[in-house]
Design a protein around this motif. Sequence first.
Motif, PDB file in Angstrom:
ATOM      1  N   GLY A 125       0.779  -1.235   0.000  1.00  0.00           N
ATOM      2  CA  GLY A 125       0.000   0.000   0.000  1.00  0.00           C
ATOM      3  C   GLY A 125       0.804   1.274   0.000  1.00  0.00           C
ATOM      4  O   GLY A 125       0.232   2.372  -0.030  1.00  0.00           O
ATOM      5  N   GLU A 127       2.437   2.710  -2.268  1.00  0.00           N
ATOM      6  CA  GLU A 127       2.314   3.500  -3.490  1.00  0.00           C
ATOM      7  C   GLU A 127       1.119   4.453  -3.459  1.00  0.00           C
ATOM      8  O   GLU A 127       1.083   5.440  -4.203  1.00  0.00           O
ATOM      9  CB  GLU A 127       2.201   2.584  -4.705  1.00  0.00           C
ATOM     10  CG  GLU A 127       0.945   1.745  -4.787  1.00  0.00           C
ATOM     11  CD  GLU A 127       0.991   0.507  -3.898  1.00  0.00           C
ATOM     12  OE1 GLU A 127      -0.034  -0.198  -3.808  1.00  0.00           O
ATOM     13  OE2 GLU A 127       2.052   0.238  -3.286  1.00  0.00           O
ATOM     14  N   SER A 128       0.150   4.204  -2.583  1.00  0.00           N
ATOM     15  CA  SER A 128      -1.034   5.067  -2.517  1.00  0.00           C
ATOM     16  C   SER A 128      -1.141   5.816  -1.197  1.00  0.00           C
ATOM     17  O   SER A 128      -2.109   6.538  -0.976  1.00  0.00           O
ATOM     18  CB  SER A 128      -2.301   4.222  -2.728  1.00  0.00           C
ATOM     19  OG  SER A 128      -2.398   3.195  -1.761  1.00  0.00           O
ATOM     20  N   ARG A 129      -0.152   5.676  -0.334  1.00  0.00           N
ATOM     21  CA  ARG A 129      -0.202   6.313   0.988  1.00  0.00           C
ATOM     22  C   ARG A 129       0.494   7.670   0.960  1.00  0.00           C
ATOM     23  O   ARG A 129       1.622   7.795   0.505  1.00  0.00           O
ATOM     24  CB  ARG A 129       0.451   5.405   2.027  1.00  0.00           C
ATOM     25  CG  ARG A 129       0.236   5.837   3.466  1.00  0.00           C
ATOM     26  CD  ARG A 129       0.817   4.823   4.434  1.00  0.00           C
ATOM     27  NE  ARG A 129       0.191   3.508   4.284  1.00  0.00           N
ATOM     28  CZ  ARG A 129       0.840   2.397   3.984  1.00  0.00           C
ATOM     29  NH1 ARG A 129       2.151   2.429   3.780  1.00  0.00           N
ATOM     30  NH2 ARG A 129       0.186   1.259   3.887  1.00  0.00           N
ATOM     31  N   LEU A 131      -0.308  10.513  -0.743  1.00  0.00           N
ATOM     32  CA  LEU A 131      -0.139  11.081  -2.088  1.00  0.00           C
ATOM     33  C   LEU A 131      -0.123  12.602  -2.093  1.00  0.00           C
ATOM     34  O   LEU A 131       0.502  13.211  -2.963  1.00  0.00           O
ATOM     35  CB  LEU A 131      -1.249  10.557  -3.013  1.00  0.00           C
ATOM     36  CG  LEU A 131      -1.161   9.074  -3.384  1.00  0.00           C
ATOM     37  CD1 LEU A 131      -2.406   8.632  -4.135  1.00  0.00           C
ATOM     38  CD2 LEU A 131       0.084   8.819  -4.234  1.00  0.00           C
ATOM     39  N   TYR A 146       6.886   9.984   2.548  1.00  0.00           N
ATOM     40  CA  TYR A 146       6.019   9.317   1.576  1.00  0.00           C
ATOM     41  C   TYR A 146       6.663   9.214   0.190  1.00  0.00           C
ATOM     42  O   TYR A 146       5.986   9.305  -0.834  1.00  0.00           O
ATOM     43  CB  TYR A 146       4.659  10.032   1.479  1.00  0.00           C
ATOM     44  CG  TYR A 146       3.902  10.045   2.782  1.00  0.00           C
ATOM     45  CD1 TYR A 146       3.293   8.886   3.273  1.00  0.00           C
ATOM     46  CD2 TYR A 146       3.810  11.209   3.545  1.00  0.00           C
ATOM     47  CE1 TYR A 146       2.615   8.896   4.486  1.00  0.00           C
ATOM     48  CE2 TYR A 146       3.137  11.222   4.764  1.00  0.00           C
ATOM     49  CZ  TYR A 146       2.537  10.063   5.221  1.00  0.00           C
ATOM     50  OH  TYR A 146       1.874  10.070   6.423  1.00  0.00           O
ATOM     51  N   ALA A 149       5.387   6.633  -2.412  1.00  0.00           N
ATOM     52  CA  ALA A 149       4.100   6.833  -3.082  1.00  0.00           C
ATOM     53  C   ALA A 149       4.288   7.082  -4.573  1.00  0.00           C
ATOM     54  O   ALA A 149       5.338   7.566  -5.015  1.00  0.00           O
ATOM     55  CB  ALA A 149       3.357   8.000  -2.439  1.00  0.00           C
ATOM     56  N   ASP A 150       3.255   6.783  -5.324  1.00  0.00           N
ATOM     57  CA  ASP A 150       3.278   6.993  -6.778  1.00  0.00           C
ATOM     58  C   ASP A 150       2.065   7.818  -7.177  1.00  0.00           C
ATOM     59  O   ASP A 150       0.959   7.286  -7.329  1.00  0.00           O
ATOM     60  CB  ASP A 150       3.266   5.656  -7.509  1.00  0.00           C
ATOM     61  CG  ASP A 150       3.370   5.826  -9.021  1.00  0.00           C
ATOM     62  OD1 ASP A 150       3.443   6.984  -9.487  1.00  0.00           O
ATOM     63  OD2 ASP A 150       3.377   4.802  -9.731  1.00  0.00           O
ATOM     64  N   PRO A 151       2.239   9.149  -7.351  1.00  0.00           N
ATOM     65  CA  PRO A 151       1.109  10.000  -7.729  1.00  0.00           C
ATOM     66  C   PRO A 151       0.705   9.875  -9.190  1.00  0.00           C
ATOM     67  O   PRO A 151      -0.263  10.510  -9.631  1.00  0.00           O
ATOM     68  CB  PRO A 151       1.633  11.412  -7.423  1.00  0.00           C
ATOM     69  CG  PRO A 151       3.113  11.301  -7.594  1.00  0.00           C
ATOM     70  CD  PRO A 151       3.486   9.915  -7.143  1.00  0.00           C
ATOM     71  N   GLY A 152       1.450   9.092  -9.967  1.00  0.00           N
ATOM     72  CA  GLY A 152       1.100   8.889 -11.365  1.00  0.00           C
ATOM     73  C   GLY A 152       1.594   9.970 -12.299  1.00  0.00           C
ATOM     74  O   GLY A 152       1.346   9.918 -13.517  1.00  0.00           O
TER      75      GLY A 152
END
Length: 330
Positions: A125, A127-129, A131, A146, A149-152
């Motif tokens: 999790g 990658e989504s924590r 953001l 963080y 994390a991967d904000p895209g």
Amino acid sequence: MVNPTVSVVIITYARPHFVGECLRHLAALRTAPHEVLVVDASPDPRTRTLVSEDFPDVRYLRNDLGPGTMPESRQIGLVNATGDVVAFIDDDAYVDPDWLDELVRPYADPSVGGVGGRASNGIDGEESRGLDLIGRFLPDGRLTGYFGADPGRSIDVDHLLGANMSFRRSTLLALGGIRGNYPGTCLCEESDISLRVRQSGHRLVFMPTAVVRHVAAPYQTGGQRFDRRYLYYARRNHVVLLARVFGFRAPVLRRYVLTALREQRDYLRTTYRLVRGRPDHEGVVPSRRRRLTAPVVLTRSLAEIIGLGAGFPAALVARRRDRAEGVSTP
């Protein structure tokens, strides 16, 4: 800057196995860096031997100051680097094959002074924590992380993660290089670099597609992550950071100290809960032994408070050293 050359700097202390794996991943990059430099503060020759025998194209540099001198190792790497961009990775950070290509893309914008990438820690999790909190410098002086994390998409941030960060070499040199005096666990040393680059008017970009796999190797300089020694230096170095970058009179320094003192109430609440034998948030009731040793929790608070106090004289010494070395101070 079109197709900047990149010098990759690995700083290490007594972890030759991890250095070897790090270098093997760098050798597998789709685009090779301009050069790779290993800066070694180890007390033994194992890393030197590894580099000379297995990686003859890698430049080996020595830091004779020993443990707790990560920023000094970074400075040695900086002054010896010749690339347009200097990228710093930890010895336990293993790059993806397209890491370098992704890391340099934002440098096409001349306003960008530094670029950092994502550090994947293998935590479910992550990658989504957080953001909306990646690499933030908060009004009360705290710093958020963080970086897993991967904000895209690429985003602007206030500071970068030392395990996966890069800067224009000319920008760092113009600022007087990388400052030391962040001892112990060396916390805040990469934030010092980042905040100074931001203050100089440059952007910092977080590029989530520039990925390293961070395996979190064991400490070799004494202590464990988040032990009392860690807590002491976390507070001490943070005070030094704020005083050096913003000055002793900066409101953000006062806000940080007040916030840190308020946070000590958590230790008091935990101690009270344990002594009373009350369950934690997961419903676990403390054992009799845990109840009897509950006051030990308060020693963690003591470590933080002592660290806060020690930060002020340490900051005074650091600022005097900065001025003596020609680095401007607020």
